[in-house]
Design a protein around this motif. Structure first.
Motif, PDB file in Angstrom:
ATOM      1  N   LYS A 166       6.716  -6.402  -5.550  1.00 37.95           N
ATOM      2  CA  LYS A 166       6.504  -7.790  -5.144  1.00 37.95           C
ATOM      3  C   LYS A 166       6.183  -7.934  -3.659  1.00 37.95           C
ATOM      4  O   LYS A 166       5.960  -9.043  -3.180  1.00 37.95           O
ATOM      5  CB  LYS A 166       7.750  -8.645  -5.452  1.00 37.95           C
ATOM      6  CG  LYS A 166       8.132  -8.670  -6.905  1.00 37.95           C
ATOM      7  CD  LYS A 166       7.049  -9.317  -7.703  1.00 37.95           C
ATOM      8  CE  LYS A 166       7.402  -9.385  -9.171  1.00 37.95           C
ATOM      9  NZ  LYS A 166       6.250  -9.696  -9.992  1.00 37.95           N
ATOM     10  N   SER A 167       6.149  -6.824  -2.918  1.00 37.15           N
ATOM     11  CA  SER A 167       5.887  -6.924  -1.479  1.00 37.15           C
ATOM     12  C   SER A 167       4.454  -7.383  -1.243  1.00 37.15           C
ATOM     13  O   SER A 167       3.552  -7.086  -2.021  1.00 37.15           O
ATOM     14  CB  SER A 167       6.146  -5.593  -0.790  1.00 37.15           C
ATOM     15  OG  SER A 167       5.155  -4.657  -1.131  1.00 37.15           O
ATOM     16  N   ARG A 168       4.277  -8.138  -0.178  1.00 34.56           N
ATOM     17  CA  ARG A 168       2.964  -8.714   0.139  1.00 34.56           C
ATOM     18  C   ARG A 168       2.681  -8.525   1.617  1.00 34.56           C
ATOM     19  O   ARG A 168       3.588  -8.414   2.417  1.00 34.56           O
ATOM     20  CB  ARG A 168       2.961 -10.201  -0.188  1.00 34.56           C
ATOM     21  CG  ARG A 168       3.214 -10.472  -1.653  1.00 34.56           C
ATOM     22  CD  ARG A 168       3.118 -11.929  -1.918  1.00 34.56           C
ATOM     23  NE  ARG A 168       1.765 -12.366  -1.628  1.00 34.56           N
ATOM     24  CZ  ARG A 168       1.024 -13.081  -2.452  1.00 34.56           C
ATOM     25  NH1 ARG A 168       1.516 -13.447  -3.594  1.00 34.56           N
ATOM     26  NH2 ARG A 168      -0.191 -13.449  -2.126  1.00 34.56           N
ATOM     27  N   LYS A 169       1.418  -8.539   1.934  1.00 38.17           N
ATOM     28  CA  LYS A 169       0.995  -8.457   3.328  1.00 38.17           C
ATOM     29  C   LYS A 169       0.529  -9.804   3.861  1.00 38.17           C
ATOM     30  O   LYS A 169       0.468 -10.001   5.060  1.00 38.17           O
ATOM     31  CB  LYS A 169      -0.135  -7.437   3.473  1.00 38.17           C
ATOM     32  CG  LYS A 169       0.329  -6.024   3.200  1.00 38.17           C
ATOM     33  CD  LYS A 169      -0.786  -5.051   3.422  1.00 38.17           C
ATOM     34  CE  LYS A 169      -0.286  -3.639   3.168  1.00 38.17           C
ATOM     35  NZ  LYS A 169      -1.349  -2.665   3.340  1.00 38.17           N
TER      36      LYS A 169
ATOM     37  N   THR B 291       0.255 -14.311   2.794  1.00 39.17           N
ATOM     38  CA  THR B 291       0.862 -15.345   1.966  1.00 39.17           C
ATOM     39  C   THR B 291      -0.111 -16.013   1.014  1.00 39.17           C
ATOM     40  O   THR B 291       0.298 -16.783   0.161  1.00 39.17           O
ATOM     41  CB  THR B 291       1.481 -16.447   2.845  1.00 39.17           C
ATOM     42  OG1 THR B 291       0.468 -16.990   3.681  1.00 39.17           O
ATOM     43  CG2 THR B 291       2.606 -15.894   3.672  1.00 39.17           C
TER      44      THR B 291
ATOM     45  N   ASN C 243      -1.640 -10.898  -5.134  1.00 37.81           N
ATOM     46  CA  ASN C 243      -1.015  -9.773  -4.446  1.00 37.81           C
ATOM     47  C   ASN C 243      -1.954  -8.575  -4.524  1.00 37.81           C
ATOM     48  O   ASN C 243      -1.723  -7.626  -5.248  1.00 37.81           O
ATOM     49  CB  ASN C 243       0.344  -9.453  -5.066  1.00 37.81           C
ATOM     50  CG  ASN C 243       1.101  -8.452  -4.226  1.00 37.81           C
ATOM     51  OD1 ASN C 243       0.681  -8.092  -3.132  1.00 37.81           O
ATOM     52  ND2 ASN C 243       2.219  -7.995  -4.732  1.00 37.81           N
TER      53      ASN C 243
ATOM     54  N   ASN D 245      -3.097  -6.079  -2.214  1.00 34.88           N
ATOM     55  CA  ASN D 245      -2.993  -5.403  -0.929  1.00 34.88           C
ATOM     56  C   ASN D 245      -4.152  -4.450  -0.685  1.00 34.88           C
ATOM     57  O   ASN D 245      -4.575  -4.269   0.456  1.00 34.88           O
ATOM     58  CB  ASN D 245      -1.663  -4.655  -0.831  1.00 34.88           C
ATOM     59  CG  ASN D 245      -0.488  -5.602  -0.757  1.00 34.88           C
ATOM     60  OD1 ASN D 245      -0.628  -6.732  -0.325  1.00 34.88           O
ATOM     61  ND2 ASN D 245       0.669  -5.153  -1.189  1.00 34.88           N
TER      62      ASN D 245
END
Length: 73
Positions: A53-56, A58, A62, A64
């Motif tokens: 779920k990590s994102r770079k 907003t 997603n 990346n």
């Protein structure tokens, strides 16, 4: 690899128990084990789910890889 129940799993990932229940029912949540009536989560799986779920940024999906490609251009 500790195994924890729903309330503890929700606290572990920073969600309410209700939100984790909904993700389990409608999809999008982490994998779990069903033992009788008990729902059990592995903390290793929860860590992997959180990492996914990590994102770079907003905005947008997603994606990346797309963002990295744009930054490299």
């Amino acid at each position: 690899m500790p195994n924890i129940r729903v309330k503890e799993a929700a606290d572990y990932v920073g969600l309410s128990k209700s939100s984790l229940d909904k993700l389990r029912c409608f999809g999008g949540g982490p994998q779990y084990f069903k033992v009788g009536r008990a729902v059990i989560y592995s903390t290793d799986v929860l860590d992997q789910w959180l990492a996914s779920k990590s994102r770079k940024e907003t905005w947008g999906d997603n994606d990346n890889a797309r963002i990295d490609a744009r930054a490299a251009a």
